[in-house]
Scaffold this motif. Structure first.
Motif, short mmCIF file in Angstrom:
data_model
loop_
_atom_site.label_atom_id
_atom_site.label_comp_id
_atom_site.label_asym_id
_atom_site.label_seq_id
_atom_site.Cartn_x
_atom_site.Cartn_y
_atom_site.Cartn_z
N PRO A 266 -10.54 33.35 -4.16
CA PRO A 266 -10.55 34.52 -3.30
C PRO A 266 -9.27 35.33 -3.44
O PRO A 266 -8.17 34.77 -3.53
CB PRO A 266 -10.67 33.95 -1.87
N GLY A 267 -9.41 36.63 -3.46
CA GLY A 267 -8.25 37.51 -3.42
C GLY A 267 -7.62 37.83 -4.76
O GLY A 267 -6.63 38.56 -4.82
N ALA B 24 -14.79 35.11 9.42
CA ALA B 24 -14.87 33.67 9.18
C ALA B 24 -13.62 32.93 9.66
O ALA B 24 -13.65 31.72 9.86
CB ALA B 24 -15.10 33.40 7.70
N LYS B 25 -12.52 33.66 9.85
CA LYS B 25 -11.29 33.02 10.32
C LYS B 25 -10.90 33.50 11.71
O LYS B 25 -9.78 33.27 12.16
CB LYS B 25 -10.14 33.30 9.34
N VAL C 148 -7.53 39.62 -8.38
CA VAL C 148 -8.14 40.69 -9.15
C VAL C 148 -7.49 40.70 -10.53
O VAL C 148 -6.28 40.81 -10.66
CB VAL C 148 -7.91 42.05 -8.46
N ASN D 209 -1.76 40.52 0.04
CA ASN D 209 -2.53 40.74 -1.17
C ASN D 209 -2.74 42.24 -1.35
O ASN D 209 -3.60 42.83 -0.71
CB ASN D 209 -3.88 40.03 -1.06
N ALA E 145 -6.48 43.40 -2.23
CA ALA E 145 -7.67 43.13 -1.44
C ALA E 145 -8.14 44.41 -0.77
O ALA E 145 -7.40 45.39 -0.67
CB ALA E 145 -7.38 42.05 -0.40
N CYS F 245 -8.00 39.46 6.12
CA CYS F 245 -7.23 38.54 5.29
C CYS F 245 -7.24 39.04 3.85
O CYS F 245 -7.92 40.02 3.52
CB CYS F 245 -7.80 37.12 5.37
N GLY F 246 -6.53 38.34 3.00
CA GLY F 246 -6.41 38.76 1.61
C GLY F 246 -7.64 38.46 0.76
O GLY F 246 -7.65 38.73 -0.43
N GLY F 247 -8.67 37.92 1.38
CA GLY F 247 -9.87 37.57 0.61
C GLY F 247 -10.98 38.60 0.71
O GLY F 247 -12.02 38.46 0.09
N SER F 248 -10.73 39.67 1.48
CA SER F 248 -11.76 40.70 1.67
C SER F 248 -11.94 41.50 0.38
O SER F 248 -10.99 42.02 -0.17
CB SER F 248 -11.33 41.61 2.82
N LYS F 249 -13.17 41.59 -0.09
CA LYS F 249 -13.39 42.30 -1.36
C LYS F 249 -14.70 43.08 -1.32
O LYS F 249 -15.75 42.50 -1.04
CB LYS F 249 -13.42 41.27 -2.50
N PHE G 35 -14.10 26.27 1.07
CA PHE G 35 -13.78 26.14 -0.35
C PHE G 35 -13.32 24.75 -0.75
O PHE G 35 -13.20 24.44 -1.92
CB PHE G 35 -12.67 27.14 -0.73
N GLU H 261 -14.58 36.55 2.04
CA GLU H 261 -14.25 35.61 0.97
C GLU H 261 -15.17 34.40 0.95
O GLU H 261 -15.29 33.74 -0.06
CB GLU H 261 -12.78 35.17 1.05
N ILE H 262 -15.83 34.11 2.07
CA ILE H 262 -16.65 32.89 2.06
C ILE H 262 -17.97 33.07 1.32
O ILE H 262 -18.55 32.10 0.85
CB ILE H 262 -16.94 32.32 3.48
N ASP I 165 -6.88 29.51 3.06
CA ASP I 165 -8.22 29.71 2.48
C ASP I 165 -9.23 29.05 3.39
O ASP I 165 -8.96 28.00 3.98
CB ASP I 165 -8.30 29.04 1.09
N HIS I 166 -10.39 29.62 3.46
CA HIS I 166 -11.41 29.08 4.37
C HIS I 166 -11.79 27.65 3.99
O HIS I 166 -11.85 27.30 2.81
CB HIS I 166 -12.64 29.98 4.34
#
Ligand code: SF4
Ligand code: SF4
Lengths: 299, 225
Positions: A236-237, B153-154, A239, A162, A165, B161-165, A114, B170-171, A110-111
């Motif tokens: 994040p990620g 961001a990474k 749903v 994921n 995503a 990454c799995g945070g894309s929505k 956070f 994700e940030i 995670d970035h």
């Protein structure tokens, strides 16, 4: 090649496996890991130890994995690309294998934004797919830069994916990249939308990926409708369909309903072709794991 | 271009405290476009400094000028006299201009009135966006013009990454996911490079691996002769 991972052997044997996730403490007192480990004993086949999850500083994944190992449990060390460059990552993986911990799960992480050190310099020297490739090289005695190891590292290599995503239609291709880079087991983000997950698995089977890697479906029991809303919005990620949140909100005993949903999901997951097991992420509710496993009839 | 932003006035006032004769020097290129170090900002800076010192009852002599670029020696020479007469130069340019000044006029001190933020371009009026981390091995051909090193961001190179929505990173819901954008570029141009596995990068071509110099052999040689 001889492999030291018990977890791998169980998967190869065809057992429907259960893994659970433990978060290291935000202190140097590792007794909580021992307590949680004790409570999981006999209920799970392996235990993931998170690596500074959500970028919050905690005791190291490797140290806690050593604790679990000493209790006769089977740990999975998580390594993220966020905090370490290729030198540190390779070194940590060698150390883990040296301590008898063969299961290694590679993630981007995670970035740092956070966590509790938002001013930290994110490393991201490698991405998770590159890290898998590097670890695969180490299994053959080769370092990232091409130098030879004095002996190969016996790693059972895992990754995450994921399925929920965006961009959705690339998630399967991304998993294929991970498999090609060497991921031999996959733990997915928690499944709340089972229909969407079933569709994703269909795509996975079409490419035959379930035959090249073991897929464990992720699960998180929700404690309350409020917790579910929080996760949906802040983590994040993740749903969570509204109908799940509404169902929990309507229930008299929200915790119990969270468990019910989880058990039902496990039942449906077991019917999906190509699912090798489940991965329970019940951070801050570790005690629920034995209940889930018992109620789903998994032990 | 180099995107810059003015430092807070109290910080500038405090770094200038030991000096009486200050030369405020603007920069006519990037810092001007960034509305942080052009003619207008240099004048306003001088006025603000004078006002502050007046209120404190401390003397200050200020001169103001702007050069086309502070990062080239020849262009600094037009203000040689003002630089030499001052106790300190307050540079309204990026960190490169400040270093150039200090190196060509080592008997003087040049101080930064500006924070150097990143390499990018003005996205719309009043908004500047980061686009390049000077990695030294450009891969914009692979991504068709979106830099994943900078815009993800990474700095991922093998997909989202799995945070894309919903197209966002994700940030923050304000930040577009670079990988969503890259995939859209590929789809638009019918080039599907997603399955490729990009190997680990050699970061020593860019920011890692110590300070770098680019030498253009023939020209550098001619200069020495
Ligand atoms: S790939 Fe490297 S050189 Fe090209 S835009 Fe990105 S950081 Fe700059
Ligand atoms: S959401 Fe997209 S831009 Fe943000 S870190 Fe993930 S891949 Fe990169």
């Amino acid at each position: 090649m001889q492999n030291g991972s018990k977890f791998e052997k169980l998967l190869n044997f065809g057992k429907f496996v259960v893994t659970a996730e433990l978060g290291p403490p935000k202190s140097a007192d590792l007794s909580i890991i021992r307590r949680h480990g004790e409570c999981l004993k006999g209920y799970v086949d392996a235990i993931n130890v998170t690596d500074n999850q959500t970028a919050v500083v905690r005791a190291s994944s490797l140290a806690c994995a050593v604790e679990l190992k000493s209790m006769g449990l089977e740990p999975i060390v998580q390594v993220t690309c966020r905090d370490r460059n290729r030198i540190a990552l390779q070194s940590d993986m060698l150390g883990a294998v040296g301590l008898g911990i063969h299961n290694i799960l590679c993630l981007s992480g995670d970035h740092e934004k956070f966590g509790n050190e938002p001013g930290a310099k994110g490393v991201y020297d490698l991405d998770s797919i590159q890290l898998l490739g590097v670890a695969s090289g180490m299994k053959e005695g080769r370092l990232c830069g091409g130098d030879k190891l004095d002996g190969p590292a016996d790693i059972f290599l895992g990754a995450v994916e994921n399925p929920f995503a965006d961009p959705l239609n690339y998630r399967i291709l991304r998993l294929r990249k991970k498999v090609e880079a060497g991921a031999r087991f996959i733990q997915t983000q928690c499944v709340f939308d089972i229909e969407l997950f079933e569709k994703w698995m269909e795509g996975i089977r079409k490419l035959g990926l379930h035959e090249r890697t073991k897929i464990l479906a992720g699960l998180t029991p929700v404690k309350s409708a409020r917790a579910a809303c929080y996760m949906k919005e802040k983590v994040p990620g993740i749903v969570i369909p509204d109908k799940i949140i509404e169902r929990v909100a309507r229930a008299k005993d929200q915790k119990e309903e969270g468990i019910n949903i989880c058990v039902e999901t496990i039942e449906r997951l077991r019917e999906i072709e190509g699912i090798a097991g489940i991965h329970i992420m019940a951070i801050a509710w570790e005690g629920v794991v034995p209940t889930l496993v018992e109620r789903a009839g998994l032990m | 271009m180099i995107i810059v932003e003015g430092k807070p006035l109290p910080e500038i006032v405090s770094m200038l405290a030991p000096f009486r004769r200050v030369f405020v020097l603007g920069c006519g290129t990037c810092a001007t476009v960034c509305l942080a170090g052009g003619e207008k900002e240099a004048r306003e800076m001088a006025e603000a400094l004078l006002l502050y010192r007046q209120q404190q009852g401390e003397p200050l002599e200020v001169k103001v000028a702007v050069v086309e670029r502070q990062c080239e020696r020849e262009l600094l020479d037009s203000t040689r006299r003002e630089i030499e007469e001052a106790d300190a130069v307050l540079s309204l340019s990026c960190g490169i201009g400040v270093q150039c000044l200090n190196s060509y006029y080592p008997q003087k001190v040049a101080l930064p009135a500006i924070n150097t933020k990143f390499l990018g371009y003005p996205e719309r009026l009043g908004v500047w966006q980061e686009n390049c981390r000077a990695c030294g091995d450009c891969l914009l051909d692979y991504t068709l013009g979106i830099c994943p090193i900078t815009r993800c961001a990474k700095s991922l190179q093998n997909g989202p990454c799995g945070g894309s929505k919903e197209g966002k990173c994700e940030i923050s819901a304000e930040v577009p996911c670079a990988w969503q954008q890259i995939i859209e570029r590929w789809e638009k141009h019918g080039t599907e490079r997603f399955p490729e596995i990009r190997p680990p990068r050699d970061w020593s071509a860019g920011a890692a691996g110590g300070p770098k110099t680019v030498v253009k052999g023939d020209v550098a040689f001619a200069e020495r002769e």
